[in-house]
Design an enzyme around this catalytic site. Structure first.
Site, PDB file in Angstrom:
ATOM      1  N   HIS A  67      -7.405  46.322   0.522  1.00 16.63           N
ATOM      2  CA  HIS A  67      -7.489  45.501   1.732  1.00 16.63           C
ATOM      3  C   HIS A  67      -8.775  45.794   2.505  1.00 16.63           C
ATOM      4  O   HIS A  67      -9.173  45.016   3.370  1.00 16.63           O
ATOM      5  CB  HIS A  67      -6.272  45.770   2.626  1.00 16.63           C
ATOM      6  CG  HIS A  67      -5.819  44.580   3.407  1.00 16.63           C
ATOM      7  ND1 HIS A  67      -6.690  43.627   3.902  1.00 16.63           N
ATOM      8  CD2 HIS A  67      -4.575  44.181   3.797  1.00 16.63           C
ATOM      9  CE1 HIS A  67      -5.996  42.695   4.548  1.00 16.63           C
ATOM     10  NE2 HIS A  67      -4.722  43.011   4.507  1.00 16.63           N
ATOM     11  N   ASP A 102      -3.501  28.953 -13.476  1.00 20.43           N
ATOM     12  CA  ASP A 102      -3.143  28.690 -14.876  1.00 20.43           C
ATOM     13  C   ASP A 102      -4.173  29.395 -15.755  1.00 20.43           C
ATOM     14  O   ASP A 102      -5.331  29.004 -15.802  1.00 20.43           O
ATOM     15  CB  ASP A 102      -3.145  27.179 -15.123  1.00 20.43           C
ATOM     16  CG  ASP A 102      -2.843  26.816 -16.572  1.00 20.43           C
ATOM     17  OD1 ASP A 102      -2.674  27.739 -17.409  1.00 20.43           O
ATOM     18  OD2 ASP A 102      -2.790  25.608 -16.874  1.00 20.43           O
TER      19      ASP A 102
END
Length: 454
Positions: free
Chosen positions: A177, A397
């Site tokens: 982060h 995908d």
């Protein structure tokens, strides 16, 4: 519903045997091309320095993909495309300095783990996305990584490819982060997926999706040169996490009810309520109501911290592919329960957003200092982040279809809520973390039960 190991589970427990990791192997994936010498030292701006150095955990599930190429070949394609992705996102392949103030872009690469899991994908999908190592998602990630602090000796990113007994797959990714927010994270994964599902030589076709390192554009920076990196210690888990779904049909009903109330009270608005605003306000109202019930009916001063993506807000707007923690909190303090009315909260959210628009930099708008500010004022903070409309499904995908589920696992601290779209976009899913008694009161809240599904 059963409470076990501090987690609320809404499906039968999966035994340790079923979640057994049959095997796990590790290789190292390095950038496809070396980082130029002038980019080896990646200085972190204030909006990154003031973020905790924790691993964010994202996982994507794919149901028994019909892959025409052998699985080993597909794994090789994943690694090759990841290698090319790391060349673009070069800081992610480095390590934090000992001070935590810059990234040494040394091209060491990242760990790529491959694991075989002795259970079916469907058994995991029934469970809420919590990090427990025995009953949750913990074993689907590299060990000790979900919302864990990052030692300076460890990489900023890692991947675990999971193979289930049924043939299903899950790609688990962790990323520091300190160098990225949620949008940077999913943008990077999307870039990797698009490169993996295409001819690896067609990388030039993805130029418009390449990362944009914009911190040098966000002036002034000199005023924060003396800042040091935030030292954040991961808290012991003292909360219960659960997943709640808000169907669009029920949110639409709530919207109609509020619009009718506004008309009856002569509060006709030009802007219609959005589902994101309504669910955020409802979650906050029900959470503080639950805490009030736990406190024998005494209201505790509270504050709604609503995460805001600053990219479209800053003047001029920044590209969606901008890398870093370009987020702040829209903060709405409430001193009485009356101030938590839904239309009141939405009005305050919009007012705060208007005040942020036109900002020239991130200086003074860093996210975590606001939490400290309200803690010193004895406010109970509820951090609510929405990653709805992020491309978790349509752009991930890898060559075998879109995922059947995407999840950011658990939360890093108590009183934290993460909202995201359901796979079919027929509603919003919220991962909620509250203290145990607050959670019991929260789940019994009639207002929540009228608009949510469990």
């Amino acid at each position: 519903m059963k409470i076990s190991r501090g987690l609320i589970l809404q499906a039968p427990l999966i035994s340790t045997r079923q979640l057994h990791v049959v095997s796990r192997s590790t290789t190292n994936v390095k950038p496809a091309s070396p980082t130029p010498l002038k980019l080896k030292h990646y200085n972190l701006p204030s909006h990154d320095l003031l973020m905790p150095d924790l691993y964010m955990p994202l996982i994507l599930f794919y149901a028994n993909p019909q892959i025409s190429t052998p699985l080993a070949s597909k794994t090789a394609i994943l690694k090759n495309s990841l290698s090319k992705t790391l060349s673009e996102y070069y800081p992610f392949a480095g390590k934090l300095s000992s001070s935590g103030s810059y990234v040494d872009c040394n091209d060491e690469g990242i760990h790529f783990l491959e694991a075989r899991i002795a259970c079916n994908l469907s058994e995991i999908l029934e469970k809420p996305p919590v990090k427990d190592e025995k009953e949750g998602y913990g074993r689907l990630f590299p060990p000790d990584s979900i919302w864990h602090n990052i030692p300076h000796s460890r990489h900023l990113m890692a991947v675990q490819l999971n193979h289930f007994s049924c043939g299903g797959l899950a790609i688990a990714v962790i990323l520091s982060h300190r160098v990225a927010d949620g949008l940077s994270f999913i943008t990077m994964v999307s870039y990797w997926a698009r490169l993996s599902s295409r001819n690896l030589n067609d990388q030039e076709k993805l130029v418009h999706r390449s990362p944009c390192f914009v911190h040098e554009l966000l002036l002034p920076q000199s005023s924060v040169d003396d800042l040091t990196a935030t030292q954040f210690v991961t808290p012991e888990k003292n909360w219960i996490a659960t997943e709640i779904m808000f169907p669009n049909s029920k949110v639409d009903k709530l919207k109609a009810e509020l619009e009718m109330q506004d008309k009856q009270q002569g509060m006709i608005k030009n802007n219609i309520y959005t589902r994101n605003e309504l669910v955020t306000a409802l979650l906050y109202r029900c959470a503080v109501n639950a805490a009030t019930a736990s406190n024998s009916g005494t209201y505790t001063k509270s504050v709604l911290l609503q995460a805001v993506n600053m990219r479209p807000v800053i003047d001029p707007p920044l590209p969606k592919t901008s890398v870093g923690n370009l987020v702040t909190w829209n903060h709405i303090p409430t001193d009485t329960m009356n101030e938590t009315k839904l239309n009141t909260l939405v009005g305050q959210m919009r007012k705060g957003m208007m005040q942020l628009r036109g900002s020239k930099s991130m200086v003074g708008k860093e996210a975590f200092p606001l939490i400290d500010k309200y803690a010193k004022l004895n406010y109970k903070a509820y951090a609510i982040s929405s990653i709805c409309k992020f491309p978790f499904y349509d752009e991930t995908d890898f060559g075998w279809g879109r995922p059947v589920k995407a999840a950011v696992v658990d939360t890093p601290f108590v009183n934290s809520i993460l909202m995201m779209d359901t796979p079919s976009r027929d509603g919003i899913t919220a991962t909620v973390s509250l203290e145990e008694q607050d959670m019991k009161n929260f789940l019994a809240n009639k207002e929540l039960l009228a608009h949510a599904s469990f």
